[in-house]
Design a protein around this motif. Structure first.
Motif, short mmCIF file in Angstrom:
data_model
loop_
_atom_site.label_atom_id
_atom_site.label_comp_id
_atom_site.label_asym_id
_atom_site.label_seq_id
_atom_site.Cartn_x
_atom_site.Cartn_y
_atom_site.Cartn_z
N ARG A 169 0.84 -1.20 0.00
CA ARG A 169 0.00 0.00 0.00
C ARG A 169 0.88 1.26 0.00
O ARG A 169 0.63 2.21 -0.73
CB ARG A 169 -0.91 0.02 1.23
CG ARG A 169 -1.78 1.27 1.27
CD ARG A 169 -2.35 1.58 2.64
NE ARG A 169 -2.98 2.90 2.61
CZ ARG A 169 -3.40 3.53 3.69
NH1 ARG A 169 -3.27 3.01 4.88
NH2 ARG A 169 -3.95 4.73 3.57
N GLY A 170 1.92 1.25 0.83
CA GLY A 170 2.82 2.40 0.88
C GLY A 170 3.53 2.64 -0.44
O GLY A 170 3.71 3.78 -0.88
N MET A 171 3.93 1.55 -1.11
CA MET A 171 4.57 1.68 -2.42
C MET A 171 3.62 2.31 -3.43
O MET A 171 4.00 3.22 -4.18
CB MET A 171 5.01 0.30 -2.91
CG MET A 171 6.10 -0.34 -2.08
SD MET A 171 6.44 -2.04 -2.64
CE MET A 171 7.40 -2.65 -1.23
N HIS A 172 2.39 1.84 -3.46
CA HIS A 172 1.41 2.38 -4.41
C HIS A 172 1.07 3.83 -4.08
O HIS A 172 0.87 4.66 -4.98
CB HIS A 172 0.14 1.52 -4.40
CG HIS A 172 0.38 0.12 -4.85
ND1 HIS A 172 -0.48 -0.92 -4.59
CD2 HIS A 172 1.41 -0.43 -5.56
CE1 HIS A 172 0.00 -2.04 -5.11
NE2 HIS A 172 1.14 -1.76 -5.70
N LEU A 173 1.01 4.16 -2.79
CA LEU A 173 0.74 5.53 -2.37
C LEU A 173 1.84 6.46 -2.88
O LEU A 173 1.56 7.53 -3.46
CB LEU A 173 0.65 5.59 -0.85
CG LEU A 173 0.34 6.93 -0.21
CD1 LEU A 173 -1.08 7.38 -0.54
CD2 LEU A 173 0.51 6.85 1.31
N ALA A 174 3.08 6.09 -2.66
CA ALA A 174 4.20 6.92 -3.14
C ALA A 174 4.17 7.05 -4.65
O ALA A 174 4.42 8.12 -5.21
CB ALA A 174 5.52 6.31 -2.67
N ASN A 175 3.86 5.95 -5.33
CA ASN A 175 3.85 5.97 -6.79
C ASN A 175 2.75 6.88 -7.32
O ASN A 175 2.95 7.65 -8.26
CB ASN A 175 3.66 4.55 -7.32
CG ASN A 175 4.40 4.31 -8.61
OD1 ASN A 175 5.51 4.78 -8.80
ND2 ASN A 175 3.79 3.57 -9.51
#
Length: 496
Positions: free
Chosen positions: A323-329
């Motif tokens: 989720r954090g990866m997708h948020l940053a992306n």
């Protein structure tokens, strides 16, 4: 008394900054009873529809806003309300504005039937386009939010919080009781319970909402400074040549500063997020919006204290990491990953909930993110749990950080059938910071003078400065070139 839409805007937006974007609702055919209901709703609510929209400023920053008015037919959404919502989202996207949405609704407007139900599709599509433009979408759920509203624009926020005690759920309790002849279990459809289960990020009284939104916006709309303000990384010759086992022992010191210490002394405007957003939470994985030495970023981190206490972390932690990866992306924010773990869980539950698959998906997602990425081996780096959040544009390692496929004792048990030879295999496997730098696995070492546990505050500030330096240097590289370099790095790592 429930907070009205206008009262919410008055509490959140700068004084006298609200400008309405509303135009007259589209005129739809309505039978006599429904026309009478609409007239009564307008009189009761003081609004012409169940949503009001516009723009305002939060501490000077321009934002678009949408809020339901529950007094208008229980905040229900029909064709006219949906058109107003979508028009506002599209305008916010065109004008490159962050968007704050605050639903309070019983869901689809029953008087309009199935056509009203299908409006949720176009609302969801508009939000997806807004997020695809790398623009923030923030949600504040008010009491109550149920049905199709919760199942569409109420559940798509980058950050989602709710007011205390709010009824939040897909199926309204009255409908459930009517259909099944029994009451819905108490305490399930509450903001507090959903927070505990990782569905929403927090429970926030309206009086605290404005400063929290300001804190979030300072990160998601922040800019990256110049790297020249920060000290360069030390060279290999400046790093002490100490045995690998000494680093393993140092990394396990109970008083060694973990990620919370690093963020407390090196970061500002911290906003913790909670869980996967899909009903799972593992507190051993931390997710923050933050500014590290003034540099905005998303932070994903192993909580050393909780990981040591529980022994390991499970699939939910990795799903939260994704989720954090997708948020940053989506927000085009730098992603910082801080590693300090004894490893992923080895258990029946972890296997049945797809631990190996989550490690694989984390690796695939992380290596192919479009945003800048920096990972830090803060202490222990054991197994797939460490590897899942390691491969980044820049990899840093503290002087006593290390990375290994298994704890040295486990590796010794496999190779020598003797755990007492852990120090020997730690040296042979090249797990310490100097070895990782020489092999190209890490890019820079963060000094400890002489050990982080003896200088926790200076060490934490040094870690934060190193992260900020790498982010700022990465920001100078064109995105396609940075992405290609990352792919090539891991494509060729270990080859002669």
């Amino acid at each position: 008394m429930p907070t009205t839409a206008q009262e919410l805007f008055d509490r959140v937006l700068d004084q006298d900054s609200y400008i309405s974007w509303d135009t007259a609702p589209i005129d739809l055919p309505a039978h006599e009873k429904y026309s009478s209901d609409l007239a009564a709703a307008r009189s009761k609510a003081g609004t012409d529809e169940s949503v009001i929209t516009g723009e305002g400023r939060i501490r000077g920053r321009r934002v678009a806003v949408i809020a339901c008015e529950f007094r208008f037919l229980a905040g229900s959404v029909g064709v006219a309300a949906a058109e107003r919502i979508v028009s506002t989202i599209e305008r916010a996207t065109a004008e490159q504005l962050p968007l704050l949405a605050s639903p309070t609704s019983g869901g689809t407007r029953m008087q309009e039937g199935t056509v009203a139900f299908l409006q949720m599709a176009k609302i969801a599509a508009a939000i997806k386009h807004h997020k695809d433009a790398h623009l923030p979408y923030l949600v504040y759920l008010r009491h109550p939010t149920t049905g199709g509203v919760f199942a569409s624009w109420g559940s798509l926020g980058h950050v989602t919080v709710a007011e205390p005690g709010a009824l939040i759920g897909f199926l309204g309790p009255r409908v459930y009781e009517s259909l099944y002849g029994e009451k819905f279990p108490e305490g399930v459809q509450t903001a507090e319970n959903l927070y505990q289960h990782g569905v929403i990020d927090g429970v926030v009284p309206v009086r605290w909402l404005r400063p929290i939104l300001d804190r979030v916006l300072r990160v998601v709309c922040g800019t990256i400074g110049a790297p020249s303000e920060l000290e360069p990384a030390p060279t290999l010759s400046q790093v002490p040549d100490i045995p690998a086992w000494d680093s393993v022992v140092a990394s396990r010191n109970p008083v060694r500063p973990g990620v919370r210490h690093v963020l407390r002394h090196g970061a500002t405007t911290l906003t913790p997020l909670s869980g996967t957003g899909q009903g799972e939470a593992d507190r051993s994985m931390l997710l923050y919006l933050a500014r590290i030495k003034g540099t905005p970023c998303v932070v994903l981190a192993h909580d050393r204290a909780l990981t040591v206490e529980s022994g390991a972390f499970g699939p939910a932690a990795l799903r939260e990491a994704r989720r954090g990866m997708h948020l940053a992306n989506e927000l085009r924010l730098p992603l910082v990953l801080i590693i300090d773990t004894v490893g992923a869980a080895l258990s029946k539950d972890a296997e049945e909930r797809g631990l190996a698959g989550e490690i694989a998906r984390c690796l695939a997602d992380l290596v192919t993110l479009q945003c800048p990425t920096v990972s830090v081996l803060l202490g222990q780096g054991t197994g797939g749990g460490a590897l899942a959040v390691l491969p980044a544009d820049r990899v840093l390692c503290t002087q006593n950080g290390w990375l290994a496929p298994l704890p040295p004792e486990g590796a010794a048990a496999i190779v020598y059938r003797d755990t007492s030879r852990a120090a020997e295999i730690a040296a042979a496997q090249g797990i310490r910071s100097r070895d990782l730098l020489e092999s190209g696995i890490v890019d820079a070492i963060i000094p400890e003078c002489p050990d982080a546990s003896e200088e926790p505050i200076p060490f934490s500030q040094r870690v934060a400065s190193a992260i900020a330096r790498e982010i700022r240097e990465l920001a100078l590289i064109p995105a396609p070139k940075r992405y290609a370099a990352r792919l090539n790095r891991y494509r060729t790592l270990g080859l002669p």
